[in-house]
Design an enzyme around this catalytic site. Structure first.
Site, mmCIF file in Angstrom:
data_model
loop_
_atom_site.group_PDB
_atom_site.id
_atom_site.type_symbol
_atom_site.label_atom_id
_atom_site.label_comp_id
_atom_site.label_asym_id
_atom_site.label_seq_id
_atom_site.Cartn_x
_atom_site.Cartn_y
_atom_site.Cartn_z
ATOM 1 N N ASP A 16 0.981 -1.253 0.044
ATOM 2 C CA ASP A 16 0.074 -0.463 0.255
ATOM 3 C C ASP A 16 0.942 1.087 0.484
ATOM 4 O OD1 ASP A 16 -3.269 0.256 1.012
ATOM 5 O OD2 ASP A 16 -2.005 2.012 1.409
ATOM 6 N N TYR A 52 -3.830 10.972 0.115
ATOM 7 C CA TYR A 52 -4.284 10.420 -1.395
ATOM 8 C C TYR A 52 -3.944 11.279 -2.216
ATOM 9 C CZ TYR A 52 -5.494 6.046 0.073
ATOM 10 O OH TYR A 52 -5.549 4.331 0.668
ATOM 11 N N HIS A 100 -4.596 -7.663 0.874
ATOM 12 C CA HIS A 100 -4.436 -6.480 1.202
ATOM 13 C C HIS A 100 -3.375 -6.645 2.096
ATOM 14 C CE1 HIS A 100 -3.375 -2.716 0.254
ATOM 15 N NE2 HIS A 100 -3.795 -2.157 0.475
#
Length: 403
Positions: free
Chosen positions: A186, A319, A374
């Site tokens: 990630d 982000y 994940h």
């Protein structure tokens, strides 16, 4: 306080008033009206799941017990780190456990979103011990990323991947680790890649469990373009394309929201523990590979966000910074100075062909697993640690500490 300030021991101790405030908010919960499809995962998190979890969070979940377990199992510290163009005394919270074996390799573990330092909890005892003299062990450092968990929030715009890399590199140097391996998925993937680009003399290897690359380009990778055009891929790689296609079609709306207007959903995450629970619970279930999450695990995971020093909303800003300010091409480009180890898990968000990953740098070890998603460090800790140790052997990382 200067960036050379002493490392301080740390124990989680959430104020009682913060716990009571959370419970009062849970008592005032307003749930969506029920429909015939309120529990259909296609529309998002099921209403019944959230009602169950909110009830447990309010009535039976014991944060003090979870807090005590985290303090007992995870040796925690804080350091003060200066980052160019930003604060010169940012508090970084981190887990640090040294191996008892001589020749142990320093390892920086970087989590992502919606994760935290808790992701290191299952792999920590496995990385710091071994079954034999020839099996690598590690001194593990696992920071709460700045704006996450119990690290400080940043106050200026532009705190992106390169700034995170700078902060944790300086942390490793403060701890006396001038050469180290970086591991992550990630955001950890991006930070580890940036570390290798910015500090190649210090990063002796990078192991990744989410692998992102650019699609092959005709001028730089003509053979990969031909392979792609002809569909010459293994069954695992074709399944990976399908998983990637599914995620991009139905699963990455959150990324566009957080990458464009993070402050808007930030109000909901900062003010509503139920909104926070629903937003992250969707990812915990949807991004894992049939992992049997317990209510205790879920609520501890979410509580770390609820009690985050910077606030749960702060974690989303990365982000925006990455979308608007980072040179992603550089991070995804070739770096021949740092050897790579790669772990592919079938229910990861993006699962690309092995041949594409070799455009990142010299791959000395890779493995494709039959299960896992994940949150590999939490879902498949033994598999991940086996891969990291095999990578250390293949790349001869122990010998590089003495160079």
């Amino acid at each position: 306080m200067s960036s050379n300030a002493a490392i301080e021991p740390y124990q989680i101790a959430i104020p009682e008033e913060a716990i009571e405030k959370l419970k009062k908010r849970l008592e005032l919960a307003t749930f969506p009206q029920e429909t015939s499809f309120s529990n259909d995962w296609k529309y998002g998190v099921p209403l019944d799941d959230i009602k169950r979890l909110v009830g447990a969070w309010r009535e039976t979940y014991d944060w003090r017990r979870a807090e005590a377990e985290l303090n007992e199992k995870l040796p925690q510290f804080t350091a003060r780190i200066g980052v160019d163009g930003h604060e010169d005394d940012l508090k970084v919270h981190f887990v640090h456990k040294k191996s008892d074996k001589s020749g142990a390799i320093p390892l920086l573990f970087c989590h992502g979103w919606p994760g935290s330092f808790i992701e290191v909890s299952k792999i920590l005892p496995l990385l710091t011990t071994s079954d034999g003299d020839d099996e690598p062990t590690f001194h593990v450092v696992a920071p709460s990323l700045l704006n996450f968990g119990f690290s400080q929030g940043t106050s200026k715009p532009g705190f992106g991947i390169s700034q995170h890399a700078e902060a944790y590199h300086k942390l490793m140097l403060q701890l006396g680790y001038t050469r180290y391996v970086a591991q992550g998925g990630d955001w950890g993937f991006m930070i580890c890649r940036a570390l290798g680009k910015q500090y190649p003399a210090h990063v002796i290897g990078t192991h990744l469990n989410l692998i992102l690359t650019r699609p092959p380009r005709l001028l730089s990778s003509p053979l990969l373009c031909l392979q792609h055009a002809l569909g010459w891929y293994s069954a695992h790689e074709k399944a990976g394309f399908e998983r990637t296609k599914q995620f991009r079609a139905e699963g990455d709306g959150y990324s566009r929201i957080q990458g464009t207007k993070p402050h808007t959903p930030g109000f909901a995450l900062a003010d509503s523990p139920i909104g926070l629970l629903a937003w992250i619970y969707e990812k915990l279930v949807g991004w894992s590979d049939a992992y049997g999450w317990t209510d205790e695990e879920i609520l501890t995971w979410i509580s770390i966000y609820a009690f985050s020093e910077a606030g749960a909303d702060a974690s989303m800003r990365l982000y925006y910074e990455t979308l608007h300010n980072e040179t992603v091409d550089s991070i995804l480009g070739w770096n021949g100075k740092v050897p790579l180890g790669l772990s592919f898990f079938p229910k990861e968000l993006v699962v690309l062909p092995s041949s594409w990953s070799k455009t990142l740098g010299p791959v000395v070890y890779e493995k494709r697993h039959d299960a896992g998603g994940h949150f590999a460090a939490f879902e498949r800790p033994e598999d991940l640690v086996d891969d990291i140790k095999m990578f250390a052997r293949k790349a001869k990382l122990g010998k590089k500490l003495d160079l």
